[in-house]
Design an enzyme around this catalytic site. Structure first.
Site, mmCIF file in Angstrom:
data_model
loop_
_atom_site.group_PDB
_atom_site.id
_atom_site.type_symbol
_atom_site.label_atom_id
_atom_site.label_comp_id
_atom_site.label_asym_id
_atom_site.label_seq_id
_atom_site.Cartn_x
_atom_site.Cartn_y
_atom_site.Cartn_z
ATOM 1 N N CYS A 145 0.802 -1.238 0.000
ATOM 2 C CA CYS A 145 0.000 0.000 0.000
ATOM 3 C C CYS A 145 0.829 1.279 0.000
ATOM 4 O O CYS A 145 0.329 2.345 -0.344
ATOM 5 C CB CYS A 145 -0.931 0.002 1.201
ATOM 6 S SG CYS A 145 -1.903 -1.491 1.300
ATOM 7 N N HIS A 185 -3.586 6.583 2.775
ATOM 8 C CA HIS A 185 -3.983 5.279 2.243
ATOM 9 C C HIS A 185 -5.325 4.920 2.870
ATOM 10 O O HIS A 185 -5.517 5.054 4.068
ATOM 11 C CB HIS A 185 -2.933 4.229 2.598
ATOM 12 C CG HIS A 185 -3.380 2.840 2.299
ATOM 13 N ND1 HIS A 185 -3.926 2.507 1.079
ATOM 14 C CD2 HIS A 185 -3.405 1.713 3.052
ATOM 15 C CE1 HIS A 185 -4.250 1.223 1.092
ATOM 16 N NE2 HIS A 185 -3.951 0.721 2.272
ATOM 17 N N ASN A 219 -10.068 -0.713 -0.054
ATOM 18 C CA ASN A 219 -8.606 -0.645 -0.037
ATOM 19 C C ASN A 219 -8.065 -1.159 -1.374
ATOM 20 O O ASN A 219 -8.218 -2.333 -1.692
ATOM 21 C CB ASN A 219 -8.099 -1.497 1.132
ATOM 22 C CG ASN A 219 -6.580 -1.547 1.228
ATOM 23 O OD1 ASN A 219 -5.866 -1.126 0.319
ATOM 24 N ND2 ASN A 219 -6.091 -2.083 2.340
HETATM 25 N N1 ACO Z 1 -18.546 -9.771 8.756
HETATM 26 C C1 ACO Z 1 -18.995 -10.080 9.983
HETATM 27 N N2 ACO Z 1 -18.179 -10.459 10.986
HETATM 28 C C2 ACO Z 1 -16.863 -10.508 10.724
HETATM 29 C C3 ACO Z 1 -16.336 -10.193 9.453
HETATM 30 C C4 ACO Z 1 -17.239 -9.813 8.446
HETATM 31 N N3 ACO Z 1 -16.830 -9.482 7.199
HETATM 32 N N4 ACO Z 1 -14.979 -10.317 9.490
HETATM 33 C C5 ACO Z 1 -14.668 -10.705 10.744
HETATM 34 N N5 ACO Z 1 -15.797 -10.814 11.487
HETATM 35 C C6 ACO Z 1 -15.937 -11.196 12.881
HETATM 36 C C7 ACO Z 1 -14.756 -12.009 13.384
HETATM 37 O O1 ACO Z 1 -14.932 -13.378 13.094
HETATM 38 C C8 ACO Z 1 -14.812 -11.729 14.855
HETATM 39 O O2 ACO Z 1 -15.818 -12.533 15.438
HETATM 40 P P1 ACO Z 1 -15.630 -13.149 16.904
HETATM 41 O O3 ACO Z 1 -15.526 -11.951 17.805
HETATM 42 O O4 ACO Z 1 -16.868 -13.951 17.084
HETATM 43 O O5 ACO Z 1 -14.363 -13.946 16.836
HETATM 44 C C9 ACO Z 1 -15.291 -10.263 14.946
HETATM 45 O O6 ACO Z 1 -15.910 -10.009 13.682
HETATM 46 C C10 ACO Z 1 -14.186 -9.272 15.180
HETATM 47 O O7 ACO Z 1 -13.117 -9.545 14.285
HETATM 48 P P2 ACO Z 1 -11.806 -8.661 14.254
HETATM 49 O O8 ACO Z 1 -10.872 -9.217 13.238
HETATM 50 O O9 ACO Z 1 -11.288 -8.478 15.652
HETATM 51 O O10 ACO Z 1 -12.438 -7.278 13.736
HETATM 52 P P3 ACO Z 1 -11.749 -5.864 13.632
HETATM 53 O O11 ACO Z 1 -12.533 -4.885 14.375
HETATM 54 O O12 ACO Z 1 -10.269 -5.921 13.878
HETATM 55 O O13 ACO Z 1 -11.971 -5.524 12.092
HETATM 56 C C11 ACO Z 1 -10.671 -5.482 10.064
HETATM 57 C C12 ACO Z 1 -11.377 -6.341 11.098
HETATM 58 C C13 ACO Z 1 -11.705 -4.620 9.399
HETATM 59 C C14 ACO Z 1 -9.994 -6.377 9.051
HETATM 60 C C15 ACO Z 1 -9.635 -4.575 10.768
HETATM 61 O O14 ACO Z 1 -8.850 -5.339 11.650
HETATM 62 C C16 ACO Z 1 -8.702 -3.860 9.801
HETATM 63 O O15 ACO Z 1 -9.114 -2.996 9.046
HETATM 64 N N6 ACO Z 1 -7.399 -4.169 9.877
HETATM 65 C C17 ACO Z 1 -6.396 -3.511 9.046
HETATM 66 C C18 ACO Z 1 -6.444 -4.032 7.645
HETATM 67 C C19 ACO Z 1 -5.386 -3.378 6.849
HETATM 68 O O16 ACO Z 1 -5.247 -2.178 6.947
HETATM 69 N N7 ACO Z 1 -4.587 -4.104 6.056
HETATM 70 C C20 ACO Z 1 -3.335 -3.561 5.572
HETATM 71 C C21 ACO Z 1 -3.321 -2.947 4.284
HETATM 72 S S1 ACO Z 1 -3.669 -4.006 2.958
HETATM 73 C C22 ACO Z 1 -2.296 -4.132 1.907
HETATM 74 O O17 ACO Z 1 -1.193 -3.742 2.196
HETATM 75 C C23 ACO Z 1 -2.553 -4.902 0.634
#
Ligand code: ACO
Length: 360
Positions: free
Chosen positions: A147, A286, A317
């Site tokens: 990214c 980003h 993203n």
């Molecule tokens: N729909 C519904 N529930 C979901 C989904 C979904 N799409 N995805 C995960 N959940 C659930 C999980 O299973 C979990 O359930 P549980 O509590 O029963 O175990 C709950 O939601 C919470 O999951 P988390 O992973 O803790 O959710 P979080 O609040 O962290 O959000 C997310 C997840 C959106 C991916 C976030 O962590 C994020 O944005 N991280 C950064 C991503 C990023 O920036 N990537 C880098 C750049 S990409 C690149 O370089 C190509």
């Protein structure tokens, strides 16, 4: 190296940003005494036609529009056509940027493409772009920085131009993340989209790039990776069955790093220039997650509604293409005006980061 005030009336009065916490930040400010800097002559973008909404995703995996919007800020994303690869999108964004710069392909003497979804390992996507644009002989290469790729690309072009080796560079970020997404994994497939953005750079008499901060933390590489298909794990029946050709991500851990990395990178480039929150007219970040961007704005002491450009809602993203498309749209919408001070800021797989301040 520079310390002290920014250029051309950008000197600050009053409180500076707080110092970044990570002392290892690799800051290289390029600046202020030089008369001519590198500026952006034109920007361009290309977004594929097909829109994939959260409602569409509800039919594909166990998720909901409400969860996706609340946790990420994303409402829809673009998906490239089957026969549309990174170089196809890159060429369209590049033509748009050239047009806006009032230049022709033959005016370009350096091509850099930031992508983690190249058409193929080799030839590079940049070479394919060069061929499709009909540009002869000039150097063309890809960079793989996830990214942060667009900001790395701008920084590399800046150095070549300031060093006098090349005059006009085309920096493109193009990603077809849909090709490396596991469409059965709800924790990742809701995040990503496809698109391309581009910029034409040259020496300018006024404004230009004031400072850059680039860095990487290779020890955190396993938080976000595409495990198979390279020399470590060549493609096989098993790697396909195990879905190892798709993005694997530890989202929650990444999230925490992202907030700190983006804020530290921004401060590391702004502080030596003597710039504080009020001096920045617009942040082009980003577009990974709305919550990350709100946390960044808070740490920078700026109002996110006024000073952070957002288009994550429309595109999700797009890795390196996110900040490139955001820059283009901010210009198109009149959010960036001549003389404005713009902060670009990104983090991504690697982990990598890049922050850049440019006077428009
Ligand atoms: N729909 C519904 N529930 C979901 C989904 C979904 N799409 N995805 C995960 N959940 C659930 C999980 O299973 C979990 O359930 P549980 O509590 O029963 O175990 C709950 O939601 C919470 O999951 P988390 O992973 O803790 O959710 P979080 O609040 O962290 O959000 C997310 C997840 C959106 C991916 C976030 O962590 C994020 O944005 N991280 C950064 C991503 C990023 O920036 N990537 C880098 C750049 S990409 C690149 O370089 C190509």
């Amino acid at each position: 190296m520079v310390n002290g005030r920014g250029a051309e009336g950008q000197g600050s009065v009053g409180a500076r940003f707080p110092r970044p916490e990570t002392s290892e930040m690799n800051t290289k400010e390029m600046m202020v005494t030089e008369k001519k800097r590198t500026g952006i002559l034109g920007v361009g973008k290309y977004l594929p036609e097909k829109v994939l909404t959260n409602a569409d995703l509800e039919k594909m995996v166990d998720t909901s529009d409400e969860w996706i919007v609340t946790r990420t800020g994303i409402k829809e994303r673009r998906i490239a056509a089957k026969d549309e690869a990174a170089s196809d999108m890159a060429v369209k964004a590049a033509r748009c940027a050239l047009n806006n710069a009032g230049l022709k392909p033959e005016d370009i003497d350096l091509i850099i493409v930031a992508t983690i979804t190249p058409d193929m390992f080799f030839p590079s996507t940049a070479c394919q772009v060069q061929h499709k644009l009909g540009i002869k002989k000039v150097p063309a290469f890809d960079i793989s920085v996830a990214c942060s790729g667009f900001i790395y690309g701008l920084a590399i072009a800046d150095q070549f131009i300031k060093g006098g080796m090349y005059k006009r560079a085309l920096v493109i970020a193009s990603e077809k993340l849909s090709a490396i997404t596991d469409w059965e994994d709800r924790s990742t497939c809701i995040l990503f989209g496809d698109g391309a953005g581009a910029a034409v750079l040259s020496q300018v008499d006024k404004g230009g790039i004031l400072g850059v901060n680039l860095g990487a933390d290779g020890d955190k590489g396993d938080l976000l990776q595409l495990p198979a298909g390279g020399s470590r794990m060549p493609a096989s029946k098993k790697t396909v069955e195990d879905k190892l050709h798709t993005i694997k991500m530890e989202g929650n851990t990444l999230f925490k790093h992202a907030v700190k990395i983006m804020a530290d990178a921004a401060l590391a480039v702004a502080n030596p220039l003597g710039l504080k929150g009020d001096d920045i007219d617009l942040i082009i970040p980003h577009q990974a997650n709305l919550r990350i961007l709100n946390a960044l704005a808070k740490r920078m002491g700026v109002d996110p509604a006024k000073k952070v450009y957002l288009n994550i809602e429309k595109y999700g993203n797009m890795s390196a293409a996110s900040s490139a498309v955001a820059l283009c749209e901010a210009v198109e919408e009149g959010r960036i005006k001549r003389g404005d001070t713009i902060l670009m800021d990104a983090f991504g797989g690697g982990l990598t980061w890049g922050a850049l301040i440019i006077k428009w």
